[in-house]
Design an enzyme around this catalytic site. Structure first.
Site, PDB file in Angstrom:
ATOM      1  N   LEU A   1     -11.546  40.046  77.447  1.00  0.00           N
ATOM      2  CA  LEU A   1     -10.493  39.490  78.029  1.00  0.00           C
ATOM      3  C   LEU A   1     -10.372  38.227  78.733  1.00  0.00           C
ATOM      4  CD1 LEU A   1      -8.897  43.014  79.021  1.00  0.00           C
ATOM      5  CD2 LEU A   1      -7.691  41.357  77.458  1.00  0.00           C
TER       6      LEU A   1
ATOM      7  N   ARG B   1      -6.929  36.138  80.149  1.00  0.00           N
ATOM      8  CA  ARG B   1      -6.683  36.041  81.589  1.00  0.00           C
ATOM      9  C   ARG B   1      -7.355  34.931  82.280  1.00  0.00           C
ATOM     10  NH1 ARG B   1      -7.983  42.279  81.841  1.00  0.00           N
ATOM     11  NH2 ARG B   1      -5.874  43.272  81.431  1.00  0.00           N
TER      12      ARG B   1
ATOM     13  N   VAL C   1       2.288  39.304  79.346  1.00  0.00           N
ATOM     14  CA  VAL C   1       1.067  39.356  78.502  1.00  0.00           C
ATOM     15  C   VAL C   1      -0.168  39.612  79.160  1.00  0.00           C
ATOM     16  CG1 VAL C   1       2.573  38.257  76.744  1.00  0.00           C
ATOM     17  CG2 VAL C   1       0.853  37.097  78.230  1.00  0.00           C
ATOM     18  N   GLU C   2      -0.908  40.172  78.480  1.00  0.00           N
ATOM     19  CA  GLU C   2      -2.556  40.229  78.884  1.00  0.00           C
ATOM     20  C   GLU C   2      -2.409  41.412  80.172  1.00  0.00           C
ATOM     21  OE1 GLU C   2      -5.029  39.623  77.400  1.00  0.00           O
ATOM     22  OE2 GLU C   2      -4.475  37.956  76.391  1.00  0.00           O
ATOM     23  N   GLY C   3      -1.550  42.305  79.931  1.00  0.00           N
ATOM     24  CA  GLY C   3      -1.424  43.263  81.143  1.00  0.00           C
ATOM     25  C   GLY C   3      -0.211  42.672  82.104  1.00  0.00           C
TER      26      GLY C   3
END
Length: 752
Positions: free
Chosen positions: A326, A330, A452-454
């Site tokens: 990830l 991030r 996005v990405e959480g």
């Protein structure tokens, strides 16, 4: 003989004291920890073990080693990366037209072809597979520069170089998978996407309902062992045009063809989109951005086990693969998008505030505008410093999950603040859509980075401190592992050793916090002298306060701290602003202490210190009874912490440098693509001419003052009269006329 007897007696006393300590302290404490410390699920433990700690652990310790922080080399690009940026990237930027891309809802075919041919999808792929093998720093820099010109193109380039097939193959693919797919991905022959998000699985990726069932079926004329996979994914960037689909799903083995377990866990596989049963092509419309984003479905699509990333051994290891990779999204891509937008805002807002006039003055002269300009410059400096430092961690082969979560959340939020300030400064020009508006498309795209990405709410409230408190703490994670993984009789001794060290660590920090509070940290050793010394002292103070507060929170709330999201988020904010301020100070040192940067550095540091201490105070106010909160705050900062938002004087200094120092302005906005045509170039040209003709313009205005008879004349007619009246020379008149033409063009908006 007497000595031997004495030693035996001492040994017995030590044994009895140790036994008593185990009985009275260690075992009850261990039992208390069992009942209060957050129990880690298997997915949480895998996430913890997959990530690294880095500078975040130092900041969490209460005693950050600033010398060690400064010893990390300044981020640099290789000659090859520089050449790519100066040639391939410059050409790409020259052919991008974001307004047209958004109108067409797609990149032009020529741009697609150029991206594939020149390796823009192959930054992370090693040269031996035909890729460019670029550093994370180069990857981030290139995406940021593209984002300042075309957010749609930046996202298109970002995705193949982020979490996806190439990243997963490099870390977990078999040799045959790597040799088959990586050259195709590098050349652009294969265009990838990665499908994780589903209807009921967004930030909680572990709840995906997509599944594969182990079975035997015919494949290419042979009966092979594989999976029948069914999925329904959404929000998948590049899915409508991808030729290879990376897919995350859960695997079940009801017939026990692979072993005794029914449920084997999350798994990742690569599936050609040409495979029968794979459905792609349907598109979403992400806030009118032109990049491809859409859905993909499949129902009982059979794939051989060889298509699972890592082969048969990769089944059930998908979650570990995802959390360990990830960092690319991030830590590289999303900070890069934020930096690109922030640099665009800094470059154009400083120019617009110089050429736009009201009440006979450039609007940069008004304090209200200066407040926004200073915030833009200070936060942009902080964003850029964090972008560079975080990418550098990844280049050091770290996978700091907490650091990358901090970068993702705070840089996207700070970019939103910067963009809002830029829109306020541009006012009417900022809200009229068209080719002359260089802010609108990035403004529309900012929520995408935040989502996005959480989602950012999740990142702030659950991840930064929720994961950071456990992973970054020098003892907690080890204590949890001992409690969860060892039987009680085997756990006592190692737990006792950790517990004693933990108690010593906390006790020392409690006393240090009191001393720092009494002295306002004025006696702390700092790694530098000069105007930034005080910031290091206050950051060490804040780090100590965070360490003590974290231990108090975990002791008082235990596992329930995960559910007290507003409390844990505030402690996460403290850790985050410690990191952001330390990045800004590190950049200042590595850049050679550029004096033109000092006001922005001071703004970034003071902003983060104020936010950090404010978050700490809010934590105390909501953590427990008001009286105890008062006592805790008094202990931490008896005479007050004195950390306030940047002063009006500092705001003025930041703006003065931004408007009057070309070198400092270039450094704080160097990622902005100016080019040789387009709206940003027009604004930049108008800005430079305004500065060059400032003296002549003042003389012309003085001559024009109180000349009511000239109200009906055009600007060029007024210039001609001023020249004939010898108020200015003919050459000066031409320069003023040229500057005015560019100024009018720059501040104009589109009409239809």
């Amino acid at each position: 003989m007497a000595l031997i007897v004495l030693l035996i007696i001492l040994a017995c006393i030590v044994f009895m004291v140790s036994a008593l300590r185990y009985k009275l302290i260690t075992i009850p404490t261990m039992n208390y920890f069992k009942s209060t410390l957050p129990a880690l699920s298997q997915t949480e433990q895998e996430a913890m073990e997959a990530g690294d700690t880095w500078w975040d652990a130092e900041l969490f310790s209460g005693k950050p080693n600033w010398q060690q922080w400064h010893q990390i080399d300044a981020p640099l690009l290789s000659d090859k990366e520089h050449r790519f940026i100066q040639t391939k990237l410059v050409h790409l930027l020259s052919i991008l037209d974001e307004e047209q891309i958004q109108a067409d809802k797609d990149l032009p075919e020529s741009v697609w072809a150029y991206l594939k041919a020149e390796g823009f999808f192959a930054f992370i792929i090693p040269e031996k597979f035909g890729g460019l093998g670029f550093s994370a720093q180069a990857n981030s820099t290139i995406v940021a520069k593209i984002a300042s010109k075309s957010l749609s193109t930046a996202v298109t380039v970002m995705v193949p170089n982020s979490l996806g097939p190439a990243e997963l193959l490099l870390h977990y693919g078999t040799e045959s998978q790597q040799s088959h797919w990586l050259p195709k991905l590098a050349s652009g022959e294969a265009l990838p996407c990665f499908a994780l998000t589903a209807l009921d699985a967004g930030s909680d990726a572990g709840s995906i309902q997509d599944f594969g069932v182990v079975c035997e079926a015919e494949f290419e004329g042979e009966l092979v062992l594989g999976l029948k996979v069914s999925w329904d994914k959404r929000y998948i960037t590049l899915a409508p045009v991808a030729t290879v689909l990376g897919l995350a799903f859960k695997v079940y083995d009801p017939e026990h063809l692979l072993g005794d377990c029914d449920s084997l866990g999350i798994t990742c596989a690569l599936i050609p989109t040409s495979r029968e049963g794979v459905i792609t092509g349907a598109r979403h419309n992400p806030l009118n951005q032109g990049f491809m984003n859409g859905t993909t479905q499949g129902k009982e699509v059979f794939i051989p086990l060889d298509w699972v990333i890592g082969g048969r051994g990769g089944i059930g290891n998908g979650w570990k693969m995802l959390v360990s990779c990830l960092s690319a999204g991030r830590g590289i891509s999303l900070p890069a998008l934020s930096a690109g937008s922030a640099h665009l805002c800094t470059r154009t807002s400083s120019a617009y505030a110089t050429v736009r006039e009201q009440f006979g003055l450039p609007i940069a002269a008004f304090e209200g505008i200066q407040a926004s300009l200073a915030r833009i410059s200070g936060l942009t400096y902080s964003i850029e410093a964090c972008r560079q430092a975080t990418a550098q961690a990844i280049d050091m082969k770290k996978s700091p999950a907490v650091i990358t979560a901090i970068a993702k959340y705070h840089l996207t939020e700070m970019s939103r603040t910067v963009m809002n300030d830029a829109l306020d400064i541009h006012a009417g020009k900022g809200i009229q859509k068209g080719p002359n508006n260089y802010l609108a498309n990035n403004y529309m795209g900012i929520p995408i980075s935040i989502t996005v990405e959480g989602a950012n709410i999740l990142t702030r409230n659950l991840m930064i401190f929720g994961q950071g408190a456990t992973r970054c703490h020098p003892y907690i994670f080890k204590e949890i592992q001992i409690i969860q993984n060892l039987e009680e009789d085997k756990a006592i001794k190692p737990f006792d050793k950790l517990l004693m060290a933990h108690l010593q660590h906390t006790s020392v920090n409690v006393l240090k916090a009191l001393w720092f509070g009494i002295t306002r940290a004025k006696f702390i050793n700092a790694p530098v002298s000069g105007p930034t010394k005080r910031y290091y002292q206050k950051l060490t103070w804040l780090s100590t306060c965070l360490s003590v507060s974290s231990d108090l929170a975990m002791l008082r709330l235990g596992g329930s701290l995960k559910r007290r999201e507003m409390l844990s988020a505030r402690l996460g904010d403290v850790l985050s602003h410690l990191y952001l301020a330390s990045c800004a100070l590190k950049k200042y040192e590595h850049d050679g202490r550029q004096q033109g940067d000092l006001p922005s550095v001071c703004y970034a540091a003071e902003y983060s210190l104020a936010q950090g201490f404010r978050a700490l105070d809010e934590f105390f106010d909501n953590f427990t009874h008001p009286v105890l909160a008062f006592l805790l705050k008094s202990w931490m900062h008896v005479t007050g912490h004195g950390c306030k938002v940047p002063s009006d004087t500092l705001v003025g200094k930041v703006c003065h440098v931004l408007v009057h120092s070309d070198a400092a302005r270039e450094r704080v906005s160097h990622l902005c693509s100016v080019g040789e045509q387009g709206a940003v170039y027009t604004m930049e040209r108008a800005y430079q001419l305004a500065k060059e003709t400032a003296k002549e313009r003042a003389e012309f205005k003085a001559w024009l003052k109180n000349r009511a008879d000239m109200l009906s004349l055009s600007y060029s007619e007024k210039i001609a009269l001023a020249v004939s009246d010898k108020a200015i020379t003919e050459l000066q008149g031409k320069s003023l006329l040229d500057a005015e033409n560019w100024r009018v063009k720059a501040i104009s908006v589109d009409v239809f």
